[in-house]
Design an enzyme around this catalytic site. Structure first.
Site, PDB file in Angstrom:
ATOM      1  N   LYS A 111       0.771  -1.077  -0.112  1.00 60.49           N
ATOM      2  CA  LYS A 111       0.190  -0.103  -0.087  1.00 60.49           C
ATOM      3  C   LYS A 111       0.763   1.154   0.095  1.00 60.49           C
ATOM      4  O   LYS A 111       0.064   2.304  -0.342  1.00 60.49           O
ATOM      5  CB  LYS A 111      -0.920   0.087   1.087  1.00 60.49           C
ATOM      6  CG  LYS A 111      -1.816  -1.119   0.876  1.00 60.49           C
ATOM      7  CD  LYS A 111      -2.931  -1.011   2.114  1.00 60.49           C
ATOM      8  CE  LYS A 111      -4.112  -2.019   1.691  1.00 60.49           C
ATOM      9  NZ  LYS A 111      -3.698  -3.625   2.101  1.00 60.49           N
TER      10      LYS A 111
HETATM   11  C1  LIG Z   1      -4.201  -4.714   1.756  1.00 66.46           C
HETATM   12  C2  LIG Z   1      -3.703  -5.817   1.715  1.00 66.46           C
HETATM   13  C3  LIG Z   1      -4.063  -6.659   0.831  1.00 66.46           C
HETATM   14  C4  LIG Z   1      -5.357  -6.574  -0.137  1.00 66.46           C
HETATM   15  O1  LIG Z   1      -5.263  -5.480  -1.218  1.00 66.46           O
HETATM   16  P1  LIG Z   1      -6.652  -5.074  -1.788  1.00 66.46           P
HETATM   17  O2  LIG Z   1      -6.550  -3.632  -1.918  1.00 66.46           O
HETATM   18  O3  LIG Z   1      -7.740  -5.355  -0.901  1.00 66.46           O
HETATM   19  O4  LIG Z   1      -6.613  -5.913  -3.061  1.00 66.46           O
HETATM   20  C5  LIG Z   1      -3.429  -7.875   0.574  1.00 66.46           C
HETATM   21  N1  LIG Z   1      -2.238  -8.138   1.337  1.00 66.46           N
HETATM   22  C6  LIG Z   1      -1.662  -7.099   1.971  1.00 66.46           C
HETATM   23  C7  LIG Z   1      -0.454  -7.338   2.818  1.00 66.46           C
HETATM   24  C8  LIG Z   1      -2.237  -5.924   2.406  1.00 66.46           C
HETATM   25  O5  LIG Z   1      -2.051  -4.964   3.111  1.00 66.46           O
END
Ligand SMILES: *Cc1c(COP(=O)(O)O)cnc(C)c1O
Length: 453
Positions: A111
């Site tokens: 993210k």
């Molecule tokens: C947020 C997150 C996901 C899922 O991401 P999406 O935006 O829901 O597709 C998967 N793995 C990790 C480590 C995350 O922080």
């Protein structure tokens, strides 16, 4: 470039406006009015660019209301906080299997790619307009930490992050609650992630309150997040051997559908990505949708991959809009039925180039163990979900969404090794500052009123 809402009841806006607003006033999600197309010549030209230059080249097609040189600077700044010079290194485990490491940003999860940039876009907007902005979001783990690190100490901004108390990992909580920054509010609520998300939707639905405090959403519905995430698919595609590129499937651990949508959009822009695997954990709304056309909520079962413990996949609405050819009335109908009845059964669900897999908690430690034994590579529990059903007959790139060091308990139980990261070790010595709050709208609103900038 203008941005329209998936519900079709909002005037189109420019990029900066769409980024500042987050969720469209009609409850829909913003999408570019048309998707730019990348030609083979563009792709050849992109092959020699480093990550930050590639990101700029991509985003300038979308952020057309930001002067080029300003955008270039904001993008460059966003990726200087990453610890690996490749930013998104593509690691080969075997001839047919690559891992795209997306965890070298400040909070060690993918993210950061979007939220470092979003923080700089907000900062730029605040200083240009001499305005303040209050960012509000709910997180089941990594979003909050990444959002906070995107806005840390930026003048004219405050950030409020709600998370389910006791349901994020201790290290994830420390990443949110140990920053020491005065503009950061880590709010531990007494409900689930979805309860928090529901309250937030209502707060954002109150136009007066929203305008009064210049609220902006930071959850994965912000269009800037999705676009920033498209870049690493492009980057990885260009680094795959030219002979196998067109055959390669991207496997994406996902909950909110944001990450996989980013790749799929790139495919719609003419980049020849073959297909995508939507890899869920045991909270499998997307798996059920892609296998039976039934989009239906069920209770969240907390899992070893907590950042995917989501039962409503907000970004699915963007996929829906595009896959029904931009029929906003159809989108409104589906979302309304889904909201009132908790589900929607599609007659002929258009999967396009997507398929789905699911991975239970019972499988995760075994996957971590076997990948470690075969390749000497340590997966985090989210990434492990991507390995549950790998194609045997074609190359795959699995997106590694978090560093294993964020989930030491699971890794220790799987392989008896404690993965470490120096930035996390440092966190363990800092004091936690969190605010305990009820999940209802009144409590959250009053907290914001007291602390907004
Ligand atoms: C947020 C997150 C996901 C899922 O991401 P999406 O935006 O829901 O597709 C998967 N793995 C990790 C480590 C995350 O922080």
């Amino acid at each position: 470039m203008r941005y329209i809402s998936t519900r079709g009841l909002t005037e189109p806006v420019g990029f900066s406006e769409a980024v500042a607003i987050g969720l469209a006033p009609d409850g829909g999600l913003y999408l570019p009015e048309t998707l730019p197309q990348f030609s083979e010549a563009d792709l050849r030209r992109f092959e020699t660019l480093d990550y930050s230059e590639l990101c700029f080249e991509f985003l300038r097609r979308f952020a057309t209301d930001i002067p080029s040189e300003t955008l270039r600077g904001l993008v460059a700044k966003s990726y200087t906080t990453f610890s690996d010079s490749a930013i998104a290194p593509l690691k080969e485990l075997s001839k047919n299997l690559h891992v795209l490491e997306l965890f070298h940003g400040p909070t060690l999860a993918f993210k950061d790619f979007a939220l470092q940039l979003l923080g700089n876009l907000y900062g730029n907007q605040c200083s240009r307009r001499s305005e303040s902005i209050n960012v509000l979001g709910a997180t089941s783990g990594d979003t909050g930490a990444a959002a906070i690190h995107g806005l840390l100490g930026k003048p004219g901004t405050a950030i409020f992050i709600l998370y389910p108390d006791g349901r994020v990992s201790p290290l994830q909580e420390r990443q949110m609650a140990c920053t020491g920054a005065v503009n950061v509010f880590a709010l531990a609520v007494d409900g689930s992630f979805d309860d928090a998300q529901t309250s937030l939707k209502e707060i954002f639905g109150d136009q007066k309150f929203r305008q009064q405090h210049r609220l902006s959403a930071v959850n994965s519905v912000n269009i800037a997040r999705v676009l920033a995430q498209s870049v690493y698919y492009l980057y990885a595609f260009l680094r795959l051997p030219a002979t196998t590129r067109a055959e390669t499937e991207f496997v994406v651990p996902t909950g909110n559908f944001g990450n996989v949508l980013a790749g799929w959009l790139l495919q719609k822009m003419g980049v020849p990505l073959r297909s995508f695997k939507v890899a869920t954990n045991q909270n499998d709304i997307l798996y059920r949708l892609f296998n039976s056309g039934d989009y239906r909520v069920s209770a969240v079962a907390p899992s070893l991959a907590p950042s995917m413990d989501i039962q409503v996949s907000s970004n699915f609405e963007r996929f829906l809009y595009l896959s029904v050819g931009g029929d906003a009335a159809k989108v409104r109908d589906v979302m309304q039925t889904f909201k009132t009845t908790g589900g929607y059964q599609f007659e002929n669900f258009n999967r396009d180039t997507l398929s789905a897999s699911r991975c239970t908690d019972a499988q995760i430690p075994g996957i971590i163990r076997s990948v470690y034994e075969r390749f000497g590579y340590i997966l985090d529990p989210h990434t492990a979900c991507g390995f549950s059903d790998l194609a045997k007959d074609r190359p795959s790139v699995v997106l590694a969404t978090a560093s294993p060091a964020k989930f030491p308990e699971t890794i220790i139980s799987a392989i008896g090794i404690e993965p470490k990261d120096s930035s996390l070790e440092k966190l363990k010595t800092l004091p936690v500052k969190k605010y305990l709050l009820k999940t209802d709208v009144v409590s959250i609103r009053s907290f914001i009123e007291q602390h907004a900038v």
